[in-house]
Design a protein around this motif. Structure first.
Motif, PDB file in Angstrom:
ATOM      1  N   GLY A  21       0.794  -1.225   0.000  1.00  0.00           N
ATOM      2  CA  GLY A  21       0.000   0.000   0.000  1.00  0.00           C
ATOM      3  C   GLY A  21       0.820   1.266   0.000  1.00  0.00           C
ATOM      4  N   THR A  28      -6.154   7.785   4.125  1.00  0.00           N
ATOM      5  CA  THR A  28      -5.959   7.619   5.557  1.00  0.00           C
ATOM      6  C   THR A  28      -5.110   8.744   6.111  1.00  0.00           C
ATOM      7  N   ASN A  30      -3.536   8.240   9.093  1.00  0.00           N
ATOM      8  CA  ASN A  30      -2.491   7.594   9.867  1.00  0.00           C
ATOM      9  C   ASN A  30      -1.333   7.247   8.948  1.00  0.00           C
ATOM     10  N   THR A  33      -0.041   3.666   8.498  1.00  0.00           N
ATOM     11  CA  THR A  33      -0.791   2.670   7.737  1.00  0.00           C
ATOM     12  C   THR A  33      -0.622   2.840   6.236  1.00  0.00           C
ATOM     13  N   LEU A  34       0.158   3.857   5.836  1.00  0.00           N
ATOM     14  CA  LEU A  34       0.418   4.009   4.406  1.00  0.00           C
ATOM     15  C   LEU A  34       1.481   3.030   3.920  1.00  0.00           C
ATOM     16  N   ASP A  35       1.928   2.155   4.844  1.00  0.00           N
ATOM     17  CA  ASP A  35       2.849   1.097   4.434  1.00  0.00           C
ATOM     18  C   ASP A  35       4.132   1.683   3.859  1.00  0.00           C
ATOM     19  N   LEU A  43      -5.041  -4.728   3.191  1.00  0.00           N
ATOM     20  CA  LEU A  43      -5.370  -3.309   3.136  1.00  0.00           C
ATOM     21  C   LEU A  43      -6.871  -3.058   3.112  1.00  0.00           C
ATOM     22  N   GLU A  45      -9.202  -2.486   5.335  1.00  0.00           N
ATOM     23  CA  GLU A  45      -9.719  -1.374   6.129  1.00  0.00           C
ATOM     24  C   GLU A  45      -9.181  -0.029   5.655  1.00  0.00           C
ATOM     25  N   ILE A  46      -8.058  -0.032   4.959  1.00  0.00           N
ATOM     26  CA  ILE A  46      -7.487   1.218   4.460  1.00  0.00           C
ATOM     27  C   ILE A  46      -8.241   1.691   3.216  1.00  0.00           C
ATOM     28  N   SER A 160     -16.264  -1.644   5.486  1.00  0.00           N
ATOM     29  CA  SER A 160     -15.795  -2.169   4.203  1.00  0.00           C
ATOM     30  C   SER A 160     -16.914  -2.790   3.368  1.00  0.00           C
TER      31      SER A 160
END
Length: 281
Positions: A21, A28, A30, A33-35, A43, A45-46, A160
Motif C-alpha cells: 500500500g 488515511t 495515519n 498505515t500508508l505502508d 489493506l 480497512e485502508i 468495508s
C-alpha cells in the motif's frame, strides 16, 4: 485505483491479504498505515473512503454522531458502551439508544442538499471558469455521480461493506438530487474529491498533522468561518491559507487580477445552503 473519476493511487497485490500500500493516496490520516516500508499486508480497512470530519475519520453520519455526541454533548451511545453501564459516572445509563441514532441519521441524510444559484450572473460564470482554470476544481471537483439513486442505512455498520445489515433505504431523487444524465445514479454537486491532502505546516494541528479532507464547498457561501479551525473569516482568506499540496492553487489565485478574483469569489458566493432544508422531510 480510480473511483468516480478520482484517482487514489495504486496497490500491488500478490495474493489475498498480501498487498503493498505504499502508493495509496488520500485514504488515511495515519501515516503509519500508508505502508511506508513497502511491506505486504491486508489493506481492506485502508481502502475505505471516510468523508466525514476534517480529518477523514468517519464513513457515515452515524459513525460521526457516535463520536460527536460524546465529545460535544456528553452523551454515551449504547452501541458504543453497551446497555446499563455508566462509564462517565454521571448516574445516568442508556443515554442514547440505537433507535435514536438511527432516527438522527435518517434526519440528517434526508435533508435537501445545497444548491447553486441559477442562472449564474455573468461575473459568477466567469468566476466558475477561473475556478477550474487555476486548479481549484482539481480537488474541489464540482460534481460526482453515484452508481444508483438509493442510499442504504445499516446497523451494525460494516465500513468495508455498506450493504450489510440494511434496515432502511432512501431514494435520493426524492430528496433534491437530480438524476445523472446516464445510468441510474444521481448528481451530487459536492465540490470535493473526498480525499485527504497535506495542506502544509502552516495549517498543522498541535500534533503536527497537516492532512485534511478536502472541504465540501456546496453551501460554502453560508458557512463562514472557514478552514478546519475557523481561522479564515472570508473565502479570500481561506484560499490564501492553502499550502502544501495546494500551494499552486493559492499562488494562481494571488496572481489573478482584482476583477478575476472578484468573479471567482462571486461564483463561490453562488453555492448556497437551502433556504428550507427540512421542508417536507
Amino acid at each position: 485505483m480510480n473511483s468516480h473519476g478520482i484517482n487514489f493511487g495504486s496497490i500491488i497485490c500478490t495474493g489475498p491479504g498480501s498487498c503493498n500500500g505504499q502508493n495509496i493516496e488520500g485514504l488515511t490520516n495515519n501515516l503509519e498505515t500508508l505502508d511506508p516500508d513497502g511491506s505486504l499486508q491486508d489493506l481492506t480497512e485502508i481502502l475505505v473512503v471516510r468523508p466525514f470530519s476534517r480529518k477523514g475519520s468517519f464513513t457515515t453520519s452515524r459513525a460521526f454522531d457516535v463520536s460527536a455526541t460524546q465529545f460535544h454533548m456528553g452523551l454515551q451511545p449504547v452501541e458504543e458502551f453497551g446497555y446499563f453501564v455508566d462509564p462517565d459516572g454521571d448516574g445516568v445509563n442508556n443515554e442514547l439508544f440505537v433507535g435514536e441514532l438511527s432516527a438522527m441519521s435518517l434526519f440528517l441524510e434526508g435533508m435537501e442538499p445545497p444548491e447553486i444559484t441559477s442562472p449564474l450572473s455573468d461575473q459568477a460564470s466567469a468566476g466558475k471558469e477561473t475556478f477550474s482554470a487555476i486548479g481549484c476544481a482539481d480537488c474541489h471537483i464540482p460534481s460526482l455521480t453515484t452508481r444508483n439513486r438509493f442510499l442504504p442505512f445499516s446497523f451494525p455498520e460494516v465500513e468495508s461493506d455498506p450493504l450489510q445489515n440494511i434496515y432502511r433505504v432512501l431514494n435520493l431523487q426524492n430528496h433534491g438530487f437530480p438524476l445523472a444524465g446516464f445510468g441510474s445514479g444521481v448528481r451530487v454537486d459536492l465540490f470535493s474529491d473526498l480525499k485527504i491532502h497535506d495542506m502544509g505546516p502552516g495549517l498543522a494541528e498541535a500534533n503536527g498533522n497537516s492532512r485534511f479532507t478536502t472541504a465540501r464547498l456546496w453551501g460554502v457561501s453560508d458557512s463562514a468561518p472557514y478552514m478546519h479551525d475557523s481561522r479564515a473569516l472570508t473565502l479570500r482568506d481561506a484560499i490564501l491559507f492553502h499550502d502544501g499540496e495546494r500551494a499552486n492553487a493559492k499562488a494562481n489565485f494571488a496572481g489573478l487580477s482584482a476583477a478575476e478574483q472578484s468573479n471567482l469569489l462571486m461564483f463561490l458566493g453562488s453555492l448556497n445552503s437551502p433556504a428550507n432544508p427540512n421542508m417536507g422531510l
